[in-house]
Write a protein that holds these residues in place. Structure first.
Motif, PDB file in Angstrom:
ATOM      1  N   TRP A 157       0.833  -1.191   0.000  1.00  0.00           N
ATOM      2  CA  TRP A 157       0.000   0.000   0.000  1.00  0.00           C
ATOM      3  C   TRP A 157       0.874   1.249   0.000  1.00  0.00           C
ATOM      4  CZ3 TRP A 157      -5.037  -1.061  -0.522  1.00  0.00           C
ATOM      5  CH2 TRP A 157      -5.472  -2.340  -0.125  1.00  0.00           C
ATOM      6  N   PHE A 170      -0.411  -1.803   5.846  1.00  0.00           N
ATOM      7  CA  PHE A 170      -1.840  -1.663   6.105  1.00  0.00           C
ATOM      8  C   PHE A 170      -2.120  -1.852   7.582  1.00  0.00           C
ATOM      9  CE2 PHE A 170      -6.147  -3.115   6.721  1.00  0.00           C
ATOM     10  CZ  PHE A 170      -6.873  -2.303   5.886  1.00  0.00           C
ATOM     11  N   TYR A 175      -5.921   3.215   8.227  1.00  0.00           N
ATOM     12  CA  TYR A 175      -6.862   3.244   7.117  1.00  0.00           C
ATOM     13  C   TYR A 175      -8.042   4.155   7.412  1.00  0.00           C
ATOM     14  CZ  TYR A 175      -9.978   1.749   3.437  1.00  0.00           C
ATOM     15  OH  TYR A 175     -10.812   1.748   2.358  1.00  0.00           O
ATOM     16  N   LEU A 180      -5.542   5.154   1.802  1.00  0.00           N
ATOM     17  CA  LEU A 180      -4.523   4.235   1.322  1.00  0.00           C
ATOM     18  C   LEU A 180      -4.912   3.761  -0.075  1.00  0.00           C
ATOM     19  CD1 LEU A 180      -3.754   2.046   4.468  1.00  0.00           C
ATOM     20  CD2 LEU A 180      -2.817   4.250   3.811  1.00  0.00           C
ATOM     21  N   PRO A 182      -3.522   1.171  -3.553  1.00  0.00           N
ATOM     22  CA  PRO A 182      -2.591   0.099  -3.914  1.00  0.00           C
ATOM     23  C   PRO A 182      -1.261   0.669  -4.399  1.00  0.00           C
ATOM     24  CG  PRO A 182      -4.768  -0.356  -4.793  1.00  0.00           C
ATOM     25  CD  PRO A 182      -4.819   1.032  -4.251  1.00  0.00           C
TER      26      PRO A 182
END
Length: 254
Positions: A157, A170, A175, A180, A182
């Protein structure tokens, strides 16, 4: 350009009132321009513009004055008619951009209007991309982790940090606070925000090809990036740099 301008003006009036008849829209616009924009304008005037620019009535020779063009542009979220025209030309020059006036631009301007309920509704519409991205990522990760296909450790991430993307692990608490996305090596390497852009900044290659993109937030406040794509915190599309934008906002001697 006047046709595009008044098309957007009447489109916004339809969104605000829920009405579609020219007389009803013109009465609403007359009130807004007189009370909110401080430019007294009769509903008859707007009816004429509706017939001329929306219905393409060629018999009407009545033309809007500069002050009305400026207020009409302000009504849909621009600083002036000149700003509207230049933005329209920029969209036409950039093949990756649509030539239709952005409804998102109108919605963004409208978030300052209405009661708390309408503001919340507009905010959700303006940020639907981020909401969808976050929700999709969370659901995907939850499904993959619960099924045992992946673990938190082998999913990569990254997040936006001040002026660039950085890779992060992560974490549920992280989060919830931040966006966040990819991991992308291309964005990590090439997508940066230029700090304090000025007359010395290189906006184009030696052959004249643009190598910078911008996002306009507020009056005269620009954020400059080194690659195309979406704004890292609000999801809005970045626009390709032009000489006009540099001269107007970044370097008056350019």
């Amino acid at each position: 350009m006047k046709k595009e301008l008044f098309t957007a003006v009447f489109e916004k009036a339809k969104n605000q009132t829920g009405k579609h008849k020219p007389n009803s829209l013109s009465k609403h616009l007359s009130w807004v321009f007189t009370e909110d924009l401080k430019l007294p304008t009769s509903s008859i005037t707007f009816v004429r513009y509706y017939k001329k620019y929306i219905e393409d009535d060629q018999t009407i020779s009545f033309n809007p004055k500069t002050d009305l063009l400026n207020k009409a542009s302000e009504y849909i979220g621009y600083e002036s008619y000149e700003d509207f025209v230049m933005d329209k030309k920029i969209l036409e020059e950039d093949s990756s951009q649509t030539t239709v006036i952005s409804i998102d631009r109108i919605k963004e301007f409208e978030k300052n209007e209405g009661n708390l309920k309408s503001k919340l509704s507009i905010w959700i519409k303006n940020n639907h991309q981020i909401i969808i991205i976050n929700t999709t990522i969370l659901v995907m990760v939850s499904v993959l982790i619960s099924s045992g296909i992946v673990t938190k450790r082998n999913v990569r991430w990254m997040k936006w940090h001040e002026d660039h993307y950085v890779e992060v692990e992560f974490e549920g608490s992280t989060y919830e606070r931040e966006i966040l996305v990819p991991y992308s090596e291309d964005l990590i390497e090439n997508f940066k925000k230029i700090k304090n852009p000025n007359c010395e900044t290189q906006y184009f290659t030696d052959t004249g090809k643009a190598i910078t993109w911008y996002y306009k937030k507020g009056q005269g406040n620009l954020e400059i990036f080194t690659a195309p794509g979406s704004h890292p915190t609000n999801g809005k599309s970045l626009k390709i740099m032009t000489h006009h934008i540099i001269h107007k906002y970044l370097c008056d001697s350019y």
